[in-house]
Design a protein around this motif. Structure first.
Motif, PDB file in Angstrom:
ATOM      1  N   THR A  24       0.843  -1.206   0.000  1.00  0.00           N
ATOM      2  CA  THR A  24       0.000   0.000   0.000  1.00  0.00           C
ATOM      3  C   THR A  24       0.872   1.248   0.000  1.00  0.00           C
ATOM      4  O   THR A  24       0.612   2.205  -0.722  1.00  0.00           O
ATOM      5  N   ASP A  25       1.918   1.233   0.808  1.00  0.00           N
ATOM      6  CA  ASP A  25       2.815   2.389   0.892  1.00  0.00           C
ATOM      7  C   ASP A  25       3.538   2.627  -0.432  1.00  0.00           C
ATOM      8  O   ASP A  25       3.682   3.763  -0.878  1.00  0.00           O
ATOM      9  N   TYR A  26       3.978   1.540  -1.062  1.00  0.00           N
ATOM     10  CA  TYR A  26       4.635   1.671  -2.362  1.00  0.00           C
ATOM     11  C   TYR A  26       3.666   2.202  -3.411  1.00  0.00           C
ATOM     12  O   TYR A  26       4.050   3.019  -4.252  1.00  0.00           O
ATOM     13  N   ALA A  27       2.424   1.769  -3.366  1.00  0.00           N
ATOM     14  CA  ALA A  27       1.422   2.245  -4.317  1.00  0.00           C
ATOM     15  C   ALA A  27       1.130   3.736  -4.102  1.00  0.00           C
ATOM     16  O   ALA A  27       1.065   4.509  -5.060  1.00  0.00           O
ATOM     17  N   ILE A  28       0.964   4.137  -2.842  1.00  0.00           N
ATOM     18  CA  ILE A  28       0.721   5.558  -2.545  1.00  0.00           C
ATOM     19  C   ILE A  28       1.922   6.388  -2.990  1.00  0.00           C
ATOM     20  O   ILE A  28       1.778   7.444  -3.600  1.00  0.00           O
TER      21      ILE A  28
END
Length: 152
Positions: A24-28
């Motif tokens: 999720t952090d990489y996507a954001i």
């Protein structure tokens, strides 16, 4: 490609559904660095922050039960994500997008790029101050998204 290594040229809308743990952090981060006007993600598990969190003494009676501690870790993780988006120029909402009777993984983070200006700077600074306070309160050392943003 892999969201960790794919370098975006530009992206208008970034959508990630049930991106597990730090995905999720990489996507954001992908959405922020590509200057997406809309970032929408449904986070899944929240292992990174849960492993670091310590229960503040006032909350120990509540968080001594594993299920409550897990729910608190979910909330803290996604609050930090929303605040990091706000610190980077987005208006952010966190909400349930399907009924909890269908799945307990029903949270959505929606971020819309704000226009530049003084109000944006003030909101970004307030978000940064809240991030520092939350990390201190829960004794959190590192948040994946924050670390990725500091690398830019």
């Amino acid at each position: 490609g892999d969201v960790k290594t794919h370098a975006p040229e530009s992206c208008d809308v970034m959508i990630a559904l049930h991106a597990c743990d730090t995905a999720t952090d990489y996507a954001i981060h992908y959405g922020i660095r590509s200057h997406a006007s809309i970032i929408m993600c449904s986070p899944c598990c929240h292992k990174q922050i849960r492993q670091q969190m310590s229960s503040p003494s006032l909350l120990k009676p509540i968080l001594q039960y594993g299920v409550h501690f897990g729910q608190e870790a979910d909330m803290v993780t996604d609050t930090l994500r929303a605040l990091l988006l706000e610190a980077n120029g987005y208006s952010t909402k966190v909400f349930e997008f399907v009924s909890s009777e269908h799945t307990d993984k029903n949270k959505m983070i929606l971020a819309l790029k704000r226009q530049s200006g003084n109000k944006n700077n003030v909101l970004s600074q307030q978000a940064l101050e809240q991030i520092v306070a939350l990390k201190k309160f829960y004794a959190i050392r590192e948040h994946c998204l924050e670390s990725l943003l500091q690398q830019n």
